[in-house]
Design a protein around this motif. Sequence first.
Motif, PDB file in Angstrom:
ATOM      1  N   LYS A  72      40.106  47.159  39.136  1.00 22.79           N
ATOM      2  CA  LYS A  72      40.241  47.341  40.586  1.00 22.79           C
ATOM      3  C   LYS A  72      41.408  46.520  41.133  1.00 22.79           C
ATOM      4  CE  LYS A  72      37.234  44.091  43.154  1.00 22.79           C
ATOM      5  NZ  LYS A  72      36.440  43.254  42.239  1.00 22.79           N
ATOM      6  N   SER A 211      35.506  34.964  42.991  1.00 15.63           N
ATOM      7  CA  SER A 211      36.875  35.391  42.778  1.00 15.63           C
ATOM      8  C   SER A 211      37.854  34.365  43.331  1.00 15.63           C
ATOM      9  CB  SER A 211      37.009  36.685  43.572  1.00 15.63           C
ATOM     10  OG  SER A 211      37.900  37.543  42.995  1.00 15.63           O
ATOM     11  N   GLU A 289      36.180  38.435  32.322  1.00 14.44           N
ATOM     12  CA  GLU A 289      36.820  39.585  32.963  1.00 14.44           C
ATOM     13  C   GLU A 289      37.708  39.118  34.101  1.00 14.44           C
ATOM     14  OE1 GLU A 289      33.730  42.180  34.318  1.00 14.44           O
ATOM     15  OE2 GLU A 289      33.327  40.936  36.054  1.00 14.44           O
TER      16      GLU A 289
HETATM   17  C1  LIG Z   1      36.664  42.195  41.684  1.00 13.27           C
HETATM   18  C2  LIG Z   1      35.990  41.863  40.443  1.00 13.27           C
HETATM   19  C3  LIG Z   1      36.711  41.259  39.415  1.00 13.27           C
HETATM   20  C4  LIG Z   1      38.149  40.878  39.525  1.00 13.27           C
HETATM   21  O1  LIG Z   1      38.364  39.831  40.431  1.00 13.27           O
HETATM   22  P1  LIG Z   1      39.761  39.075  40.420  1.00 13.27           P
HETATM   23  O2  LIG Z   1      39.647  38.065  41.498  1.00 13.27           O
HETATM   24  O3  LIG Z   1      40.818  40.091  40.682  1.00 13.27           O
HETATM   25  O4  LIG Z   1      39.925  38.463  39.076  1.00 13.27           O
HETATM   26  C5  LIG Z   1      36.050  40.997  38.239  1.00 13.27           C
HETATM   27  N1  LIG Z   1      34.757  41.325  38.081  1.00 13.27           N
HETATM   28  C6  LIG Z   1      34.029  41.895  39.057  1.00 13.27           C
HETATM   29  C7  LIG Z   1      32.616  42.228  38.820  1.00 13.27           C
HETATM   30  C8  LIG Z   1      34.622  42.187  40.265  1.00 13.27           C
HETATM   31  O5  LIG Z   1      33.906  42.761  41.231  1.00 13.27           O
END
Ligand SMILES: *Cc1c(COP(=O)(O)O)cnc(C)c1O
Length: 413
Positions: A72, A211, A289
């Motif tokens: 995303k 995040s 992730e």
């Molecule tokens: C949005 C999201 C991420 C990515 O977040 P970043 O701040 O861009 O690293 C990772 N895992 C989940 C479940 C998310 O909703």
Amino acid sequence: MPPERAERVHAPMQQFAVRNGELHVGDIALTQLAARVGQTPFYAYDRALLHARVHELRRALPAAVKLHYAMKANPMPALVAVMADLVDGIDVASAGELKLALDAGANPAEVSFAGPGKRETELRQAVAAQVLINIESAREVDLLERIAAEQGLAARVAVRVNPDFALKGAGMKMGGGPQQFGVDAEQVPQLLTQIARAGLAFEGFHLFAGSQNLQAQSICAAQLQAYALALRLAQHAPSPVRSLNLGGGFGIPYFPGEQRLDLARIGENLAELSLRAQHDLPQAELVIELGRYLVGEAGIYVTRIVDRKQSRGQVFLVCDGGLHHHLAASGNFGQVIRKNYPVTIGNRIDSPLTEVASVVGPLCTPLDLLADQMTLPLAQAGDLVVVFQSGAYGPSASPQTFLGHPPCVEVLV
Ligand SMILES: *Cc1c(COP(=O)(O)O)cnc(C)c1O
């Protein structure tokens, strides 16, 4: 530099080469790249920087920890294809992203699907694709039981846990307290019983606490807590844990005073955890992730100055792009107090910073502000404004049709 001054400066943006006063992306001078793209505004992502960032992470993190890309952050198809080759898995949050990931060549065995309110059609597509589904409610268990029976396929599932702790220092909290994400930790044992009864193929847990965190210490603390919680919950699991997604939350510096994350420290913490996991959860793969940390610093937004105006002593550089392409840089994507992204004049990088100016877009709203009274090189109509740290949450997170201006273009160079 005196501390009060250090508070107000952006972290250095040295990821792109500068030659003859011009920023270079993918080794191409910015003005030449603009000509090649054929229009402004555009986003440019640097392939070499994507590779460099993944290699930097691989060096810092233990080899056993799997690196996933949360797409995303940037779903541009060409970029997702690069990432699918570079990382160990892709995390998607809708059937639309699932299609993009599979089109990009991601291995379904290494795709996971999280998100609240998954529609029945999305669950059907995910089972048919044989990706890992992060369950976020009891409703999804019932639906998956039926869908798996109808399709004659296993439903691969993990439980997304809403932890009983929050990520300290996170720009955006997505775990702890009441949340629409995941299943509250205290309800997970009951959900695991339901999963066992439904005959779903249980694979593990997913814990994402938040995040945009720049404090290695709090990320490490959250990983330790996530690990301990997963161990407790594993006692109720119908089968051994094979996948333990400890989340991410690694931030990048956007605003004055922010500094880059201490990756070495996180690497040490994960090395310790992965040693413990060999003993506690011998079949489990640890997963991290990341979204913006992988792609955010590799991208810029480029917009051309159309007009230069003075109003009661203040200079306004009016550009052909703005909030409609880059909501985050305008300060309207989850910021509580508006602060400036790192912005420069991409074809005058070596010029002295002699003028305080505001960079605005063409929209009829005062929200359309890319830089508020920033010190910049003296700039004229025709010059190229560059917004750094724009490789994540750009066009796909912006209201492109607002006010009917042309869309931006994205290039990967
Ligand atoms: C949005 C999201 C991420 C990515 O977040 P970043 O701040 O861009 O690293 C990772 N895992 C989940 C479940 C998310 O909703």
